[in-house]
Design a protein around this motif. Structure first.
Motif, PDB file in Angstrom:
ATOM      1  N   VAL A   6       0.854  -1.186   0.000  1.00  0.00           N
ATOM      2  CA  VAL A   6       0.000   0.000   0.000  1.00  0.00           C
ATOM      3  C   VAL A   6       0.889   1.235   0.000  1.00  0.00           C
ATOM      4  O   VAL A   6       1.717   1.404   0.905  1.00  0.00           O
ATOM      5  CB  VAL A   6      -0.918   0.001   1.241  1.00  0.00           C
ATOM      6  CG1 VAL A   6      -1.925   1.125   1.144  1.00  0.00           C
ATOM      7  CG2 VAL A   6      -1.615  -1.345   1.398  1.00  0.00           C
ATOM      8  N   MET A   7       0.736   2.089  -0.997  1.00  0.00           N
ATOM      9  CA  MET A   7       1.509   3.327  -1.068  1.00  0.00           C
ATOM     10  C   MET A   7       0.580   4.509  -0.824  1.00  0.00           C
ATOM     11  O   MET A   7      -0.420   4.696  -1.521  1.00  0.00           O
ATOM     12  CB  MET A   7       2.192   3.480  -2.431  1.00  0.00           C
ATOM     13  CG  MET A   7       3.126   4.694  -2.497  1.00  0.00           C
ATOM     14  SD  MET A   7       4.127   4.755  -4.005  1.00  0.00           S
ATOM     15  CE  MET A   7       2.861   5.101  -5.232  1.00  0.00           C
ATOM     16  N   THR A   8       0.882   5.305   0.185  1.00  0.00           N
ATOM     17  CA  THR A   8       0.052   6.447   0.537  1.00  0.00           C
ATOM     18  C   THR A   8       0.266   7.587  -0.451  1.00  0.00           C
ATOM     19  O   THR A   8       1.220   7.567  -1.243  1.00  0.00           O
ATOM     20  CB  THR A   8       0.385   6.933   1.953  1.00  0.00           C
ATOM     21  OG1 THR A   8       1.675   7.579   1.923  1.00  0.00           O
ATOM     22  CG2 THR A   8       0.411   5.782   2.949  1.00  0.00           C
ATOM     23  N   PRO A   9      -0.604   8.598  -0.404  1.00  0.00           N
ATOM     24  CA  PRO A   9      -0.379   9.776  -1.262  1.00  0.00           C
ATOM     25  C   PRO A   9       0.935  10.480  -0.962  1.00  0.00           C
ATOM     26  O   PRO A   9       1.380  11.317  -1.743  1.00  0.00           O
ATOM     27  CB  PRO A   9      -1.583  10.680  -0.938  1.00  0.00           C
ATOM     28  CG  PRO A   9      -2.644   9.736  -0.475  1.00  0.00           C
ATOM     29  CD  PRO A   9      -1.916   8.659   0.258  1.00  0.00           C
ATOM     30  N   TYR A  10       1.572  10.123   0.168  1.00  0.00           N
ATOM     31  CA  TYR A  10       2.843  10.751   0.552  1.00  0.00           C
ATOM     32  C   TYR A  10       4.020   9.820   0.273  1.00  0.00           C
ATOM     33  O   TYR A  10       5.122  10.024   0.775  1.00  0.00           O
ATOM     34  CB  TYR A  10       2.811  11.116   2.048  1.00  0.00           C
ATOM     35  CG  TYR A  10       1.470  11.642   2.488  1.00  0.00           C
ATOM     36  CD1 TYR A  10       0.986  12.868   2.018  1.00  0.00           C
ATOM     37  CD2 TYR A  10       0.661  10.884   3.327  1.00  0.00           C
ATOM     38  CE1 TYR A  10      -0.266  13.322   2.397  1.00  0.00           C
ATOM     39  CE2 TYR A  10      -0.593  11.339   3.712  1.00  0.00           C
ATOM     40  CZ  TYR A  10      -1.055  12.554   3.238  1.00  0.00           C
ATOM     41  OH  TYR A  10      -2.297  13.011   3.606  1.00  0.00           O
ATOM     42  N   ASP A  11       3.759   8.753  -0.510  1.00  0.00           N
ATOM     43  CA  ASP A  11       4.790   7.817  -0.966  1.00  0.00           C
ATOM     44  C   ASP A  11       5.329   6.912   0.133  1.00  0.00           C
ATOM     45  O   ASP A  11       6.375   6.282  -0.053  1.00  0.00           O
ATOM     46  CB  ASP A  11       5.957   8.555  -1.650  1.00  0.00           C
ATOM     47  CG  ASP A  11       5.523   9.272  -2.917  1.00  0.00           C
ATOM     48  OD1 ASP A  11       4.581   8.777  -3.565  1.00  0.00           O
ATOM     49  OD2 ASP A  11       6.118  10.304  -3.257  1.00  0.00           O
ATOM     50  N   ASN A  12       4.647   6.818   1.273  1.00  0.00           N
ATOM     51  CA  ASN A  12       5.006   5.811   2.267  1.00  0.00           C
ATOM     52  C   ASN A  12       4.458   4.463   1.818  1.00  0.00           C
ATOM     53  O   ASN A  12       3.359   4.388   1.268  1.00  0.00           O
ATOM     54  CB  ASN A  12       4.431   6.168   3.643  1.00  0.00           C
ATOM     55  CG  ASN A  12       5.003   7.461   4.181  1.00  0.00           C
ATOM     56  OD1 ASN A  12       6.184   7.753   3.986  1.00  0.00           O
ATOM     57  ND2 ASN A  12       4.183   8.246   4.858  1.00  0.00           N
ATOM     58  N   ILE A  13       5.203   3.392   2.070  1.00  0.00           N
ATOM     59  CA  ILE A  13       4.786   2.057   1.637  1.00  0.00           C
ATOM     60  C   ILE A  13       4.713   1.120   2.838  1.00  0.00           C
ATOM     61  O   ILE A  13       5.622   1.106   3.679  1.00  0.00           O
ATOM     62  CB  ILE A  13       5.751   1.489   0.578  1.00  0.00           C
ATOM     63  CG1 ILE A  13       5.689   2.328  -0.700  1.00  0.00           C
ATOM     64  CG2 ILE A  13       5.415   0.029   0.258  1.00  0.00           C
ATOM     65  CD1 ILE A  13       6.623   1.864  -1.794  1.00  0.00           C
ATOM     66  N   MET A  14       3.619   0.377   2.924  1.00  0.00           N
ATOM     67  CA  MET A  14       3.451  -0.634   3.957  1.00  0.00           C
ATOM     68  C   MET A  14       2.840  -1.868   3.311  1.00  0.00           C
ATOM     69  O   MET A  14       2.054  -1.764   2.360  1.00  0.00           O
ATOM     70  CB  MET A  14       2.531  -0.115   5.065  1.00  0.00           C
ATOM     71  CG  MET A  14       2.386  -1.074   6.237  1.00  0.00           C
ATOM     72  SD  MET A  14       1.076  -0.598   7.370  1.00  0.00           S
ATOM     73  CE  MET A  14      -0.351  -0.948   6.343  1.00  0.00           C
ATOM     74  N   THR A  15       3.190  -3.049   3.828  1.00  0.00           N
ATOM     75  CA  THR A  15       2.678  -4.295   3.274  1.00  0.00           C
ATOM     76  C   THR A  15       1.771  -4.976   4.286  1.00  0.00           C
ATOM     77  O   THR A  15       2.163  -5.184   5.443  1.00  0.00           O
ATOM     78  CB  THR A  15       3.827  -5.244   2.893  1.00  0.00           C
ATOM     79  OG1 THR A  15       4.690  -4.582   1.969  1.00  0.00           O
ATOM     80  CG2 THR A  15       3.283  -6.520   2.255  1.00  0.00           C
ATOM     81  N   ILE A  16       0.549  -5.333   3.859  1.00  0.00           N
ATOM     82  CA  ILE A  16      -0.435  -6.007   4.706  1.00  0.00           C
ATOM     83  C   ILE A  16      -0.749  -7.368   4.090  1.00  0.00           C
ATOM     84  O   ILE A  16      -0.953  -7.476   2.878  1.00  0.00           O
ATOM     85  CB  ILE A  16      -1.736  -5.195   4.812  1.00  0.00           C
ATOM     86  CG1 ILE A  16      -1.487  -3.826   5.433  1.00  0.00           C
ATOM     87  CG2 ILE A  16      -2.790  -5.942   5.633  1.00  0.00           C
ATOM     88  CD1 ILE A  16      -2.727  -2.938   5.460  1.00  0.00           C
ATOM     89  N   MET A  17      -0.789  -8.390   4.944  1.00  0.00           N
ATOM     90  CA  MET A  17      -1.319  -9.685   4.525  1.00  0.00           C
ATOM     91  C   MET A  17      -2.596  -9.933   5.303  1.00  0.00           C
ATOM     92  O   MET A  17      -2.615  -9.859   6.533  1.00  0.00           O
ATOM     93  CB  MET A  17      -0.335 -10.824   4.773  1.00  0.00           C
ATOM     94  CG  MET A  17      -0.889 -12.174   4.322  1.00  0.00           C
ATOM     95  SD  MET A  17       0.328 -13.498   4.265  1.00  0.00           S
ATOM     96  CE  MET A  17       0.728 -13.654   5.991  1.00  0.00           C
ATOM     97  N   HIS A  18      -3.689 -10.222   4.586  1.00  0.00           N
ATOM     98  CA  HIS A  18      -5.006 -10.407   5.204  1.00  0.00           C
ATOM     99  C   HIS A  18      -5.381 -11.877   5.121  1.00  0.00           C
ATOM    100  O   HIS A  18      -5.529 -12.441   4.041  1.00  0.00           O
ATOM    101  CB  HIS A  18      -6.050  -9.551   4.478  1.00  0.00           C
ATOM    102  CG  HIS A  18      -7.395  -9.554   5.133  1.00  0.00           C
ATOM    103  ND1 HIS A  18      -7.637  -8.916   6.324  1.00  0.00           N
ATOM    104  CD2 HIS A  18      -8.572 -10.123   4.773  1.00  0.00           C
ATOM    105  CE1 HIS A  18      -8.912  -9.083   6.665  1.00  0.00           C
ATOM    106  NE2 HIS A  18      -9.492  -9.823   5.739  1.00  0.00           N
TER     107      HIS A  18
END
Length: 635
Positions: free
Chosen positions: A248-260
């Motif tokens: 997931v990349m935010t509008p501020y270019d931060n990236i996080m990975t989620i596994m559901h």
């Protein structure tokens, strides 16, 4: 192409013996060059647009199992019986003598498996066949396998060719000897299984055999291969998780990975979707089922999604980062089995609708209305009965058609677990007491993966609506071994990846509010914007029910405050503390029912035994935090 086993291609197949005997005797054998050939075969040839899959069944005559229609954007498969349109959770039986907690073949059918196995192989040897070589789990980390099916079931072969990495005839390796073979024999559903879906797993040696006695690919082409991967992982000490993964990349270019993760229907495919918007662009947070009140949230710019896995997350030790402390996953599939029951009209999900309607290559539709040579539309579901749409319409969507898809292993920041929850009110208390998001200590996260509730109104399987367990890891219906071994693997995995955090997310209802899958979409937006699942002390409070870990004290997304009653269900006036506590009691009884046998099983990790006993004794949240050290706060 028709293949003689003595030809240049056919001679490359050197085993196993059971496969060779069938292929050498069959009237005709085809090894496809590409999926398009399978699409043509599925409808009876390149000039045909409609085909009926029919078998001669002793004592019943001709039985029509399915119809296949050629559409402009692929092929559409529809089953004659509504029962065949969803996976039967009790379809698996094990036919070998290796350790298992699953029903044995001889226990269910009271006849020797070898007798039935020979009947199936003899029947296949009399047919025109298609053999599909493939790599189970992918070419790099998986292993060689093959499908053998009647030629008139080419749509089934096409489904597997998309789901796993097909090996075209010209690329067949020298001395091809698959470690696993899937045999498809539909008539035996009627002669042996009283019309039920049955998938028989025979784990060898020397080869892992899967006998699919039905043509719905869910329990066999998809979950059958999943079972093979789980068996291999169990032997080698790793697991294929039941989860979707997205960067997931935010509008501020931060990236996080989620596994559901979660049981079927728990929102795995939805985690890869963009939030569904109202005509005016707002997000419908929820609708109060008692007052009819609606609450909205404005989110002008959402995060950008980079999908990684949809359902089967391979956790192979070959790509785990020995220096890191986060779980690393890769996709075990080359296509996704996407459920589209929530897409009931045009414009519900423009992202997915555009991919499927204007497909760059043919795809497969299941349980969706189709007209020959017309475009198949994913919101036109077939009906199980007049006025009753099939709850499990599906699309088999190749990963390569998905924008921004990631093909390399990724490190997971947050593992979420999805639960389908019913409405909860003072008049009708239920386990629908989960707030929009809960933060779980690792010990509790492990317990949720052991009990894995199927939850409310599950559209994916044939089942009752009571609270039942999908089983260990939520992949237990597909596993062939022992619960205790899978429980230990999951616990060890959690202990070895302490920097991956855990959250719990409901869908369908939060108390008396109907919310669909909006909680997981907003959780994704929220956690990505704040950089993960660490909080300041004032942001979290222990949930009223210890099984739910921590509840959020407040939640704000892009300046919009989420009402507190979406975070703590006991604060809803339509619910209140008393109904909440009755719902908590339902959850505790459910946990106790599904953990009491596991706690006494020989071989369970001692730490796991202590965690389960803490649950059975209804220990406070602090006990679970002490069993596996956990600090939910920023340091």
């Amino acid at each position: 192409m028709a293949v003689d086993l003595n030809s240049a291609v056919g001679s490359r197949i050197v085993g196993p013996e059971s496969l060779l005997r069938v292929l050498q005797t069959a009237r005709r054998v085809i090894i496809p060059e590409k999926p398009q050939e399978l699409f043509d075969l599925a409808v009876g040839g390149p000039e045909s647009d409609y085909f009926e899959v029919v078998y001669e069944v002793p004592g019943k005559g001709l039985v029509k199992e399915a119809t296949v229609v050629r559409c402009r954007n692929g092929i559409a498969v529809n089953y004659t019986e509504p029962y065949m349109r969803r996976r039967d959770p009790d379809c698996m039986v094990v036919a070998d003598d290796r350790p298992t907690d699953k029903p044995r073949f001889h226990e269910r059918f009271s006849i020797p498996f070898e007798q039935v196995r020979q009947q199936i192989l003899d029947w296949l040897a009399e047919q025109e066949l298609i053999i599909l070589p493939f790599y189970a789990g992918g070419k790099r980390w998986g292993f060689q396998a093959a499908l053998v099916a009647p030629l008139n079931a080419s749509f089934f072969a096409g489904a597997l060719a998309l789901l796993q990495e097909m090996i075209p005839a010209v690329e067949l390796p020298q001395e091809f000897c698959p470690e696993a073979v899937v045999f498809v024999a539909p008539p035996f559903r009627h002669t042996l299984c009283d019309g039920k879906q049955v998938v028989i797993h025979h784990r060898g040696p020397p080869v892992y055999e899967v006998f699919s006695l039905n043509l719905y690919p869910g329990p066999s082409a998809k979950k059958g291969v999943y079972g093979v991967l789980l068996s291999l992982g169990e032997e080698q000490g790793w697991v294929t998780l039941h989860g979707s993964t997205v960067q997931v990349m935010t509008p501020y270019d931060n990236i996080m990975t989620i596994m559901h993760e979660g049981a079927s229907g728990g929102g795995k495919s939805e985690m890869l979707e963009y939030p569904h918007r109202e005509p005016d662009g707002r997000l419908l947070l929820g609708r109060n089922i008692i007052t009819g009140q609606k609450r909205y949230i404005s989110l002008v710019q959402g995060c950008t999604l980079f999908p990684v896995t949809d359902d089967m997350a391979l956790c192979h030790p070959g790509f785990q980062n020995s220096k890191g402390k986060k779980l690393v996953v890769s996709d075990a599939e080359t296509a996704w089995f996407v459920r589209v029951d929530h897409i009931k009209e045009y414009g519900t999900d423009p992202y997915l609708e555009r991919i499927c309607t204007m497909a760059k290559e043919p795809i497969i539709f299941l349980n969706i209305h189709a007209v020959p040579r017309a475009t198949c539309l994913i919101w036109e579901h077939i009906e199980d009965a007049p006025g009753k749409p099939c709850p499990n319409p599906r699309v088999i969507l190749p990963r390569r058609l998905v924008p921004n898809v990631i093909n390399e292993p990724v490190s997971v920041d947050v593992r979420s677990f999805g639960v389908r929850t019913p409405p909860c009110t003072r008049q009708n208390p239920s386990y629908g007491i989960l707030g929009m998001m809960h933060v779980l200590p690792p010990a509790l996260a492990w317990l949720w993966r052991l009990v894995a509730p199927r939850g409310h109104s599950n559209p994916s399987i044939v089942d009752s609506d009571s609270l039942q367990s999908e089983g260990v890891g939520s992949y237990w219906p597909f596993a062939t071994g022992c619960k205790v071994d899978q429980a230990n693997l999951l616990l060890r995995q959690i202990l070895e990846t302490p920097d991956t955090r855990f959250v719990l997310v409901p869908n369908q209802h939060i108390g008396c509010w109907e919310v669909g899958f909006m909680p997981e979409w907003l959780m994704r937006e929220y956690l990505a914007r704040r950089g993960g699942a660490r909080f300041r002390p004032e942001q979290l409070k222990p949930a009223r029910c210890p099984l739910l870990g921590y509840a959020l004290s407040f939640m704000q997304i892009e300046g919009t405050q989420i009402p507190s009653w979406f975070l703590e269900v006991d604060s809803q006036p339509e619910v209140g503390p008393e109904a909440y506590d009755r719902g908590a009691e339902i959850l505790y009884k459910f946990f106790e029912r599904n953990l009491k046998d596991l706690v006494s099983m020989p071989g369970l990790d001692p730490l796991g035994r202590r965690i389960i006993r803490a649950c059975l004794e209804r220990a406070p949240l602090s006990t679970f935090e002490s069993l596996i050290p956990f600090n939910p706060y920023t340091t």
